[in-house]
Design an enzyme around this catalytic site. Structure first.
Site, PDB file in Angstrom:
ATOM      1  N   GLN A 126      40.853  12.445 -57.228  1.00 43.76           N
ATOM      2  CA  GLN A 126      39.465  12.813 -57.485  1.00 43.76           C
ATOM      3  C   GLN A 126      38.522  12.022 -56.590  1.00 43.76           C
ATOM      4  O   GLN A 126      37.319  12.261 -56.592  1.00 43.76           O
ATOM      5  CB  GLN A 126      39.133  12.544 -58.956  1.00 43.76           C
ATOM      6  CG  GLN A 126      39.943  13.376 -59.925  1.00 43.76           C
ATOM      7  CD  GLN A 126      39.884  12.837 -61.341  1.00 43.76           C
ATOM      8  OE1 GLN A 126      40.704  12.024 -61.745  1.00 43.76           O
ATOM      9  NE2 GLN A 126      38.907  13.292 -62.102  1.00 43.76           N
ATOM     10  N   HIS A 175      38.016  16.716 -55.082  1.00 43.94           N
ATOM     11  CA  HIS A 175      36.553  16.754 -54.996  1.00 43.94           C
ATOM     12  C   HIS A 175      36.036  16.641 -53.570  1.00 43.94           C
ATOM     13  O   HIS A 175      34.867  16.351 -53.353  1.00 43.94           O
ATOM     14  CB  HIS A 175      35.949  15.634 -55.863  1.00 43.94           C
ATOM     15  CG  HIS A 175      36.196  15.825 -57.322  1.00 43.94           C
ATOM     16  ND1 HIS A 175      36.257  14.777 -58.225  1.00 43.94           N
ATOM     17  CD2 HIS A 175      36.414  16.950 -58.054  1.00 43.94           C
ATOM     18  CE1 HIS A 175      36.500  15.256 -59.432  1.00 43.94           C
ATOM     19  NE2 HIS A 175      36.598  16.565 -59.350  1.00 43.94           N
ATOM     20  N   CYS A 200      24.881  27.956 -41.497  1.00 43.34           N
ATOM     21  CA  CYS A 200      25.795  28.662 -40.587  1.00 43.34           C
ATOM     22  C   CYS A 200      27.232  28.163 -40.698  1.00 43.34           C
ATOM     23  O   CYS A 200      28.119  28.685 -40.035  1.00 43.34           O
ATOM     24  CB  CYS A 200      25.309  28.548 -39.143  1.00 43.34           C
ATOM     25  SG  CYS A 200      25.446  26.891 -38.419  1.00 43.34           S
ATOM     26  N   CYS A 208      21.262  20.847 -38.746  1.00 38.94           N
ATOM     27  CA  CYS A 208      22.203  21.464 -37.822  1.00 38.94           C
ATOM     28  C   CYS A 208      21.521  21.750 -36.481  1.00 38.94           C
ATOM     29  O   CYS A 208      20.437  22.351 -36.450  1.00 38.94           O
ATOM     30  CB  CYS A 208      22.726  22.763 -38.429  1.00 38.94           C
ATOM     31  SG  CYS A 208      23.758  23.750 -37.328  1.00 38.94           S
ATOM     32  N   SER A 217      39.992   8.135 -66.049  1.00 40.85           N
ATOM     33  CA  SER A 217      39.843   8.138 -67.502  1.00 40.85           C
ATOM     34  C   SER A 217      40.181   9.477 -68.139  1.00 40.85           C
ATOM     35  O   SER A 217      40.327   9.577 -69.353  1.00 40.85           O
ATOM     36  CB  SER A 217      38.404   7.767 -67.869  1.00 40.85           C
ATOM     37  OG  SER A 217      37.496   8.725 -67.346  1.00 40.85           O
TER      38      SER A 217
END
Length: 248
Positions: free
Chosen positions: A104, A122, A133, A152, A194
């Protein structure tokens, strides 16, 4: 025999007898590297409201504020190194003790430690692309001096990291790969998580429901404690190397 030693011996036995073991890791594994658990005192969420700096809604509404947070978080992650827990899992994979890691975490420390089969549930905070784009954006251009929000050069859209923000779904590719690996497995080593975040938290009970086993390595009780076949209270960066040593 103390509980820690007994737990390590039981874990070694389960790993030795497993056909396909995997690891599921969370933020607790990277604490020893210098990355605070986001939810613990002193963690990032004690200093920032995740809804304002880590949600897709915030990224769209106020990208500059989100990018101020991302620059700080990226600088922290780039300044740390894998710890003995990451290295032990890489050794376990190399020796065939585990067949992969589902993490994770977004810090890339498993790969830097040498793990090869890593599924980042994740995403990863070191990869970037344009929200408009979808062109990739070179990570080396993300510096504390960059104008915020990062834009960008192709279309002037806002650039974002390739990770899962609050309010977003897990990428289908990662979801599919993680559950396919889980469905092949008969043992999962849970380290530093957890079990509070779904759908990653569903993986250990899924393996157990299919007849597999759970080894939990956490400093405090978790959602997995009542399910675990072996529960080891200790630091992952100490317990995992001890398991590797006892396997050899």
């Amino acid at each position: 025999m103390d509980k820690l030693k007994s737990g390590i011996e039981q874990a070694v036995q389960l790993i030795s007898n497993s056909r396909c073991a995997i690891a599921l890791t969370g933020a607790g594994l990277s604490v020893a590297s210098g990355i605070p658990d986001f939810r613990s005192p002193g963690g990032l969420w004690s200093k920032h409201d995740p809804e304002k700096v880590a949600s897709i809604r915030a990224l769209k509404a106020d990208p500059a504020t989100v990018w101020n947070f991302l620059i700080d978080a990226a600088a922290m992650i780039q300044s740390v190194e894998p710890n003995a827990g990451h290295e032990a899992l890489a050794q376990l994979e190399k020796s065939g003790g585990i067949h992969g890691v589902i993490t994770q975490n977004i810090d890339g420390l498993h790969q830097r430690a040498g793990s090869m089969n890593v599924i980042e549930f994740h995403g990863n905070c070191s990869k970037f692309y344009c929200m408009e784009c979808f062109s990739p954006f070179p990570a080396q251009r993300i510096t504390p001096q960059v104008d915020l929000p990062v834009r960008c050069p192709q279309c002037d859209g806002v650039v974002r990291p390739d990770l899962v923000f609050y309010g977003e779904q897990i990428p289908q590719e990662a979801y599919k790969a993680a559950f396919e690996l889980a469905d092949q497995s008969d043992l999962v080593i849970v380290a530093g998580t957890s079990g509070d975040v779904v759908p990653a938290s569903l993986i250990p009970p899924r393996i157990q429901d299919a007849g597999g086993k759970i080894i939990e390595i956490n400093m405090a009780p978790s959602a997995y404690t009542s399910l675990s076949d072996v529960c080891i209270r200790g630091r992952a960066e100490e317990v995992l190397p001890a398991i590797v040593q006892n396997l050899s």
